[in-house]
Each structure stands twice: as C-alpha cells, then as structure tokens.
Scaffold this motif. Structure first.
Motif, PDB file in Angstrom:
ATOM      1  N   LEU A  25       0.823  -1.211   0.000  1.00  0.00           N
ATOM      2  CA  LEU A  25       0.000   0.000   0.000  1.00  0.00           C
ATOM      3  C   LEU A  25       0.856   1.260   0.000  1.00  0.00           C
ATOM      4  CD1 LEU A  25      -2.747  -1.155   2.525  1.00  0.00           C
ATOM      5  CD2 LEU A  25      -3.046  -0.796   0.070  1.00  0.00           C
ATOM      6  N   GLU A  26       1.973   1.213   0.681  1.00  0.00           N
ATOM      7  CA  GLU A  26       2.874   2.364   0.703  1.00  0.00           C
ATOM      8  C   GLU A  26       3.442   2.646  -0.684  1.00  0.00           C
ATOM      9  OE1 GLU A  26       4.453   2.247   5.357  1.00  0.00           O
ATOM     10  OE2 GLU A  26       5.596   1.219   3.779  1.00  0.00           O
ATOM     11  N   ILE A  27       3.764   1.593  -1.429  1.00  0.00           N
ATOM     12  CA  ILE A  27       4.263   1.765  -2.790  1.00  0.00           C
ATOM     13  C   ILE A  27       3.181   2.395  -3.675  1.00  0.00           C
ATOM     14  CG2 ILE A  27       5.014   0.536  -4.873  1.00  0.00           C
ATOM     15  CD1 ILE A  27       6.342  -1.529  -2.978  1.00  0.00           C
ATOM     16  N   LEU A  28       1.975   1.874  -3.590  1.00  0.00           N
ATOM     17  CA  LEU A  28       0.877   2.392  -4.399  1.00  0.00           C
ATOM     18  C   LEU A  28       0.549   3.835  -4.025  1.00  0.00           C
ATOM     19  CD1 LEU A  28      -1.418  -0.769  -4.311  1.00  0.00           C
ATOM     20  CD2 LEU A  28      -0.003   0.005  -6.219  1.00  0.00           C
ATOM     21  N   SER A  29       0.560   4.126  -2.743  1.00  0.00           N
ATOM     22  CA  SER A  29       0.285   5.483  -2.281  1.00  0.00           C
ATOM     23  C   SER A  29       1.338   6.463  -2.788  1.00  0.00           C
ATOM     24  CB  SER A  29       0.233   5.510  -0.754  1.00  0.00           C
ATOM     25  OG  SER A  29      -0.021   6.807  -0.272  1.00  0.00           O
ATOM     26  N   SER A  30       2.581   6.011  -2.864  1.00  0.00           N
ATOM     27  CA  SER A  30       3.648   6.892  -3.353  1.00  0.00           C
ATOM     28  C   SER A  30       3.429   7.261  -4.819  1.00  0.00           C
ATOM     29  CB  SER A  30       5.015   6.222  -3.174  1.00  0.00           C
ATOM     30  OG  SER A  30       5.205   5.154  -4.086  1.00  0.00           O
ATOM     31  N   VAL A  31       2.873   6.336  -5.604  1.00  0.00           N
ATOM     32  CA  VAL A  31       2.563   6.634  -7.004  1.00  0.00           C
ATOM     33  C   VAL A  31       1.459   7.693  -7.078  1.00  0.00           C
ATOM     34  CG1 VAL A  31       1.672   5.690  -9.175  1.00  0.00           C
ATOM     35  CG2 VAL A  31       3.306   4.362  -7.807  1.00  0.00           C
ATOM     36  N   GLU A  32       0.445   7.546  -6.232  1.00  0.00           N
ATOM     37  CA  GLU A  32      -0.611   8.563  -6.170  1.00  0.00           C
ATOM     38  C   GLU A  32      -0.024   9.943  -5.874  1.00  0.00           C
ATOM     39  OE1 GLU A  32      -4.957   6.850  -5.000  1.00  0.00           O
ATOM     40  OE2 GLU A  32      -3.673   7.471  -3.337  1.00  0.00           O
ATOM     41  N   LYS A  33       0.843  10.006  -4.880  1.00  0.00           N
ATOM     42  CA  LYS A  33       1.391  11.290  -4.447  1.00  0.00           C
ATOM     43  C   LYS A  33       2.290  11.921  -5.500  1.00  0.00           C
ATOM     44  CE  LYS A  33       1.130  10.041   0.432  1.00  0.00           C
ATOM     45  NZ  LYS A  33       1.870   9.557   1.634  1.00  0.00           N
ATOM     46  N   ASP A 221       9.023  -1.342 -13.074  1.00  0.00           N
ATOM     47  CA  ASP A 221       9.556  -0.016 -13.393  1.00  0.00           C
ATOM     48  C   ASP A 221       8.525   1.056 -13.029  1.00  0.00           C
ATOM     49  OD1 ASP A 221      10.687   2.263 -14.441  1.00  0.00           O
ATOM     50  OD2 ASP A 221      11.300   1.320 -16.329  1.00  0.00           O
ATOM     51  N   ILE A 222       8.595   1.538 -11.798  1.00  0.00           N
ATOM     52  CA  ILE A 222       7.630   2.529 -11.321  1.00  0.00           C
ATOM     53  C   ILE A 222       7.823   3.871 -12.026  1.00  0.00           C
ATOM     54  CG2 ILE A 222       6.940   3.889  -9.302  1.00  0.00           C
ATOM     55  CD1 ILE A 222       7.248   1.409  -7.617  1.00  0.00           C
ATOM     56  N   GLU A 223       9.052   4.239 -12.318  1.00  0.00           N
ATOM     57  CA  GLU A 223       9.293   5.524 -12.984  1.00  0.00           C
ATOM     58  C   GLU A 223       8.631   5.569 -14.357  1.00  0.00           C
ATOM     59  OE1 GLU A 223      10.527   8.224 -11.545  1.00  0.00           O
ATOM     60  OE2 GLU A 223      10.557   6.946  -9.747  1.00  0.00           O
ATOM     61  N   LYS A 224       8.640   4.445 -15.062  1.00  0.00           N
ATOM     62  CA  LYS A 224       7.980   4.401 -16.373  1.00  0.00           C
ATOM     63  C   LYS A 224       6.466   4.500 -16.206  1.00  0.00           C
ATOM     64  CE  LYS A 224       9.901   2.451 -19.751  1.00  0.00           C
ATOM     65  NZ  LYS A 224      10.562   1.500 -20.687  1.00  0.00           N
ATOM     66  N   LEU A 225       5.931   3.876 -15.158  1.00  0.00           N
ATOM     67  CA  LEU A 225       4.508   4.014 -14.858  1.00  0.00           C
ATOM     68  C   LEU A 225       4.162   5.479 -14.618  1.00  0.00           C
ATOM     69  CD1 LEU A 225       1.661   2.974 -14.023  1.00  0.00           C
ATOM     70  CD2 LEU A 225       2.581   2.716 -11.697  1.00  0.00           C
ATOM     71  N   ILE A 226       4.978   6.150 -13.830  1.00  0.00           N
ATOM     72  CA  ILE A 226       4.752   7.570 -13.549  1.00  0.00           C
ATOM     73  C   ILE A 226       4.762   8.377 -14.836  1.00  0.00           C
ATOM     74  CG2 ILE A 226       5.809   9.606 -12.476  1.00  0.00           C
ATOM     75  CD1 ILE A 226       6.652   7.747 -10.152  1.00  0.00           C
ATOM     76  N   ASP A 227       5.703   8.087 -15.722  1.00  0.00           N
ATOM     77  CA  ASP A 227       5.765   8.783 -17.010  1.00  0.00           C
ATOM     78  C   ASP A 227       4.495   8.557 -17.829  1.00  0.00           C
ATOM     79  OD1 ASP A 227       8.280   9.735 -16.397  1.00  0.00           O
ATOM     80  OD2 ASP A 227       9.351   8.210 -17.568  1.00  0.00           O
TER      81      ASP A 227
END
Length: 381
Positions: A25-33, A221-227
């Motif tokens: 949940l912390e990982i997912l929340s960080s993507v939201e933020k 790859d979270i950074e690519k998701l963010i992009d």
C-alpha cells in the motif's frame, strides 16, 4: 516470511500478513502522491473487507464488477466506488446508483438505456470502456482484447456510437488490456490508445488505465509508470485512475495446509487438506505453480512428491515439488502469494470446507477473521 510460525494453526487457512500488505500500500500510495493519479482496489482480486479500513488510509477507493462488490466497497470502505460490467441488470441499476459515483458502460447503447435514471440520480460520472485491440496477454481466458472479445468498444464501434448517440454525459474513457505485466507494456498500450482514441480523450474528464499492473512486484519499473500517467494526464488535462487488484495483496498472503496421507503410484504422492480446485482455482485455470516455503521444483531436492487434494476430482493436482525430507502425515505446507484470486474465487465443491481467514497483525498476532462450517456449505445449495 519465514519468521511466521504456522504450526499451531487449524488448516487449511488463509493468512494475510498486515505488514506485507502495508508495504504494498505504501508503494501504491507513493505513485498517487507523485502523479496525482487515483488508485482503486480492484475487488475482483482481493475483497478481504476486514482490511478495508487499512486500505482506505492509502488508496482512493475501490473498483467493482457487480452490485454486491459495489455495496461491499460502499459499506466497508466508504470512499470512491467505481463499477464496470459488460451489461447491467435493469432490476439492479437503481441500487447501483446508490453506491457508485463512477459507472463504466460497455457500449453507448448500454449508457443510453440508463441515461435518464443517471440524470435523475445526479453526481454520477459515466464512462465508456474501449477495446484498443492491442494486448500482450498470451492466455486468451485472461485477455480482454482477444479476438471477438465482449469487453469494450473497438474504435469502429466507438465512432458509430458517437455518431448515433453523441458524447453528452460521457465523462471518462476506460481501458483494461493487461494482466500481471510491467509498465513497458502499459507504455506501448498507451501509444495505441493515444493514436486511436486521442481525438476523443480531449472531451473527457478522466481516463482509467484498468488493472493488471504489477506495481508492487520486485523489478517493476515505477518511474515508467509515472511517465505513462503524467503523459496522459498532462496531454489531455484529465484525472487518471488505476485499478490494481493483485498489486495490492501481492506476496502478502499464505495458504497453510496439512498433509493428510501419503501414497505411491509410480511416484510419491501427498494428499493435502487444501485443494487447487476449491481453494486456489487459478492453479488450474491460469495455470500456474504456487511456491511453497522450503520446497523446490521437481527433482531439485532429494524427495519429489506430487501434491493433490482430498476431493474426488482426478485433476485436482497442485503440482510436483521436491523436499529435503520425505513428506509424512501431519506435515505443514505453506503456499506463498495466496491473498489474491483465492478467497474471491474459492468454492465448496465436494463439500470441502472453506479455509479459515486469518490476519497476522503488525503486532505479531494471528487474528481469526472468519471460520466456516457445514451451514456455509449448505446455504449455497
């Protein structure tokens, strides 16, 4: 994971580790933020509402596939409730309107059928699910973009729908094309969606990327998701939603089982009180091979056993595993990654009892959430 002592538990049972759930949940929340997107729990993968008060501290709400899931999210989580179904029942739709703030339709004609009810209800955001006719899923049963799929509107049908019904009242576009995949797949998918449906995205307020995102898996790859999120968000000035189910509960749960009997027929066989058919159906449907603490692949360790269930289904086989010592009656086997697509899909075939549901709290205690018995079996017949 090995620090947990499962030896005193009544089996079979599912155990969800609260600390591991929080880690996801912390990982997912960080993507939201980082992106301003909104992430929803896809209840079709994980509906253990005992932990909904915890989940709502991190996520924006829940996605539903039916009236009952929508009601569960509304009553137990109390945040945003979204729903999508290939078709809605007329006798359920008034109740759906009570629980859902976002309703995704599978076609323009479906939307038109309920448009007047939606107008009267007010404050309901409606969307259309599209089928970009692109997916990298290899197993057709899980591929919503497979040939002749009933899921979503192709570009040709979308344009026909706009021509016949217009876009008035359509606030969002939804697509779901992935299953347990990394963000490079999403990146390629978005290029297709942007190319095919970009001229319509500029008229909507939100875009939902659906589920299948393996966000909490090691190596994702979270950074690519963010992009990807920011590309759509900034280009079209829309809100972006994601609906992961598996990513919420990935590697956060176990299925604890006991060996009931051993035998030999060409190879060593162990019969368990857990069942693939009843307690982890994806083992047969996907199919896939769940990992077991302290076990290896066939032939990897000294003693290989085929693991099967006490049901009468010949094919109720979990798989072939090897161990350092031969299995014997009373041994405990702990299957990994058993929180998602297990409790939501289990059944009482053959009168096999449902596993108890336990929460291993962050304080280090096993809490029994629910136990099942004969009346649960009988009430379903």
């Amino acid at each position: 994971m090995s620090k947990l002592d499962f030896s005193g538990l009544k089996t079979p049972c599912y155990v969800v580790d609260e600390s591991l759930l929080i880690k996801n949940l912390e990982i997912l929340s960080s993507v939201e933020k980082k992106t301003g997107c909104r992430i929803l729990l896809a209840q079709k993968g994980f509906s253990m509402y005992e932990v909904y008060p915890l989940i709502k501290q991190y996520l924006s709400g829940a996605a539903s596939s039916s009236l009952f899931e929508a009601r569960l999210a509304f009553e137990e989580m109390g945040k945003e409730v979204h729903i999508y179904s290939p078709a809605y029942r007329k006798d359920e739709f008034d109740e759906i309107l009570k629980y859902c703030g976002h309703i995704v339709f599978n076609s323009f004609s479906q939307f038109a059928k309920f448009k007047e009810k939606i107008k009267k209800a007010g404050k309901v955001h409606c969307g259309i699910r599209i089928n970009p006719e692109y997916s990298e899923i290899k197993t057709d049963i899980y591929n919503p973009c497979a040939r002749n799929s009933r899921m979503g509107v192709t570009l040709e049908c979308f344009e026909e729908g706009v021509s016949q019904y217009g876009m008035e009242g359509i606030d969002g576009i939804h697509f779901h094309t992935m299953c347990e995949q990394n963000s490079d797949t999403l990146e390629r998918t978005i290029k297709i969606v942007d190319k095919k449906f970009g001229k319509y995205l500029k008229f909507v307020k939100w875009v939902n990327f659906g589920g299948g995102h393996h966000i909490t898996k090691d190596g994702y790859d979270i950074e690519k998701l963010i992009d990807c999120i920011l590309f759509i968000k900034n280009k079209y000035d829309v809100d972006v939603y994601l609906e992961p189910g598996e990513a919420v509960a990935l590697n956060a749960g176990f299925l604890v089982s006991t060996v009931l009997e051993t035998m030999r027929n060409g190879m060593d066989i162990a019969i368990l009180d857990a069942s693939a058919a009843c307690h982890m159906p994806d083992v047969l449907e996907m199919p896939y091979r769940p990992e077991i603490i302290g076990a290896g692949k066939q032939g990897e360790r000294k003693f290989t056993f085929r693991l099967g269930s006490a049901t009468c289904l010949s094919g109720d086989i979990i798989g072939d595993y090897s161990f350092d010592k031969p299995l014997k009656e009373g041994d405990r086997l702990v299957f990994l990654d058993m929180a998602h697509y297990s409790m939501v899909k289990n059944n009482t075939f053959n009168g096999i009892n449902l596993p108890d549901i336990l929460l291993y709290t962050k304080e280090g205690e096993f809490k029994t959430v629910k136990s099942f018995g004969y009346e649960d079996f009988k009430s379903r017949l």
